[in-house]
Design an enzyme around this catalytic site. Sequence first.
Site, PDB file in Angstrom:
ATOM      1  N   GLU A  40       0.826  -1.203   0.000  1.00  0.00           N
ATOM      2  CA  GLU A  40       0.000   0.000   0.000  1.00  0.00           C
ATOM      3  C   GLU A  40       0.869   1.265   0.000  1.00  0.00           C
ATOM      4  O   GLU A  40       1.852   1.355   0.740  1.00  0.00           O
ATOM      5  CB  GLU A  40      -0.888  -0.003   1.245  1.00  0.00           C
ATOM      6  CG  GLU A  40      -1.780   1.205   1.406  1.00  0.00           C
ATOM      7  CD  GLU A  40      -2.506   1.228   2.740  1.00  0.00           C
ATOM      8  OE1 GLU A  40      -3.585   1.844   2.791  1.00  0.00           O
ATOM      9  OE2 GLU A  40      -2.006   0.647   3.727  1.00  0.00           O
ATOM     10  N   LYS A 111     -10.042   2.074  -1.644  1.00  0.00           N
ATOM     11  CA  LYS A 111     -10.143   1.560  -0.275  1.00  0.00           C
ATOM     12  C   LYS A 111     -11.403   2.065   0.429  1.00  0.00           C
ATOM     13  O   LYS A 111     -11.665   3.272   0.484  1.00  0.00           O
ATOM     14  CB  LYS A 111      -8.892   1.979   0.502  1.00  0.00           C
ATOM     15  CG  LYS A 111      -8.760   1.383   1.882  1.00  0.00           C
ATOM     16  CD  LYS A 111      -7.438   1.840   2.493  1.00  0.00           C
ATOM     17  CE  LYS A 111      -7.224   1.319   3.890  1.00  0.00           C
ATOM     18  NZ  LYS A 111      -5.949   1.824   4.458  1.00  0.00           N
ATOM     19  N   CYS A 146      -5.149  -3.029   3.527  1.00  0.00           N
ATOM     20  CA  CYS A 146      -4.714  -2.720   4.891  1.00  0.00           C
ATOM     21  C   CYS A 146      -5.855  -2.776   5.912  1.00  0.00           C
ATOM     22  O   CYS A 146      -6.310  -3.851   6.291  1.00  0.00           O
ATOM     23  CB  CYS A 146      -3.992  -1.372   4.890  1.00  0.00           C
ATOM     24  SG  CYS A 146      -2.947  -1.094   6.350  1.00  0.00           S
TER      25      CYS A 146
END
Length: 263
Positions: A40, A111, A146
Amino acid sequence: MRASLVQIDVNEAESVDDRRARVAALVRAQRGADLVVLPELWNLGGFAYDAWQPGAEPLDGPTAEAMSAAAKEANVWLHAGSMVERDPDGPLFNTSLLFAPDGELHAVYRKIHRFGFDSGEAALMAAGQEVCVVDTPFGRMGLATCYDLRFPELFRAMLDRGAELFVVPAAWPARRAEHWALLARARAVEEQALVLACNTAGTHGGVPQAGRSVVVDPWGAVLAEANGGESGSSEEVLTVDLDPSVVARTREEFPVLRDRQKW
């Protein structure tokens, strides 16, 4: 399939241009792999908040261009980790890019769960709205990033869309390294799927990174794990040979998902 997870050391002493060129070379060096995965926000740093606004790029910007070319030259599927995307209308997104071996952009995932509560990513970026599961030669691939790893409902949503493996780039801090290791295994066991989770190394924004990039099978067994933990981490390429058919076999041999109740 052969997968290579590139646990990149994000060092603030290295310029973004130099790191982009270095990472492209690392991708090209994985020729012979089928899938390469990056972490990321490796180009700017997952905690380098001051760099995000000036360093944000469109989907056809220099990072995407370099990764597309590297994927094509190496003839690999490339999950290029994520970058700070500048939407033409203004918002920033934490956006993952998946390239096919011909260099074409195959999938985009913004995300959904932003870390920081009332600060950091949660304050500086907009949330993605779309669950992303795409067809690949290795099966249906679900994309997460994440902090998403902490939300099992997202992984169940991807499972319901046919996901058989999950790719999770991250910039996960060293102080919560055990959470990273535990949650990667939990998602694999819950969904009876392969999990390929690629983290950053080094320190950025003053935050030491956990490393410990990991590949987990549907039984929760760790097939390969890179260096790292609470004591810090360093750059490493983690390569593992996988049999994607293990997902269907596991779901048939231990059909726990058949007993799932939807409320």
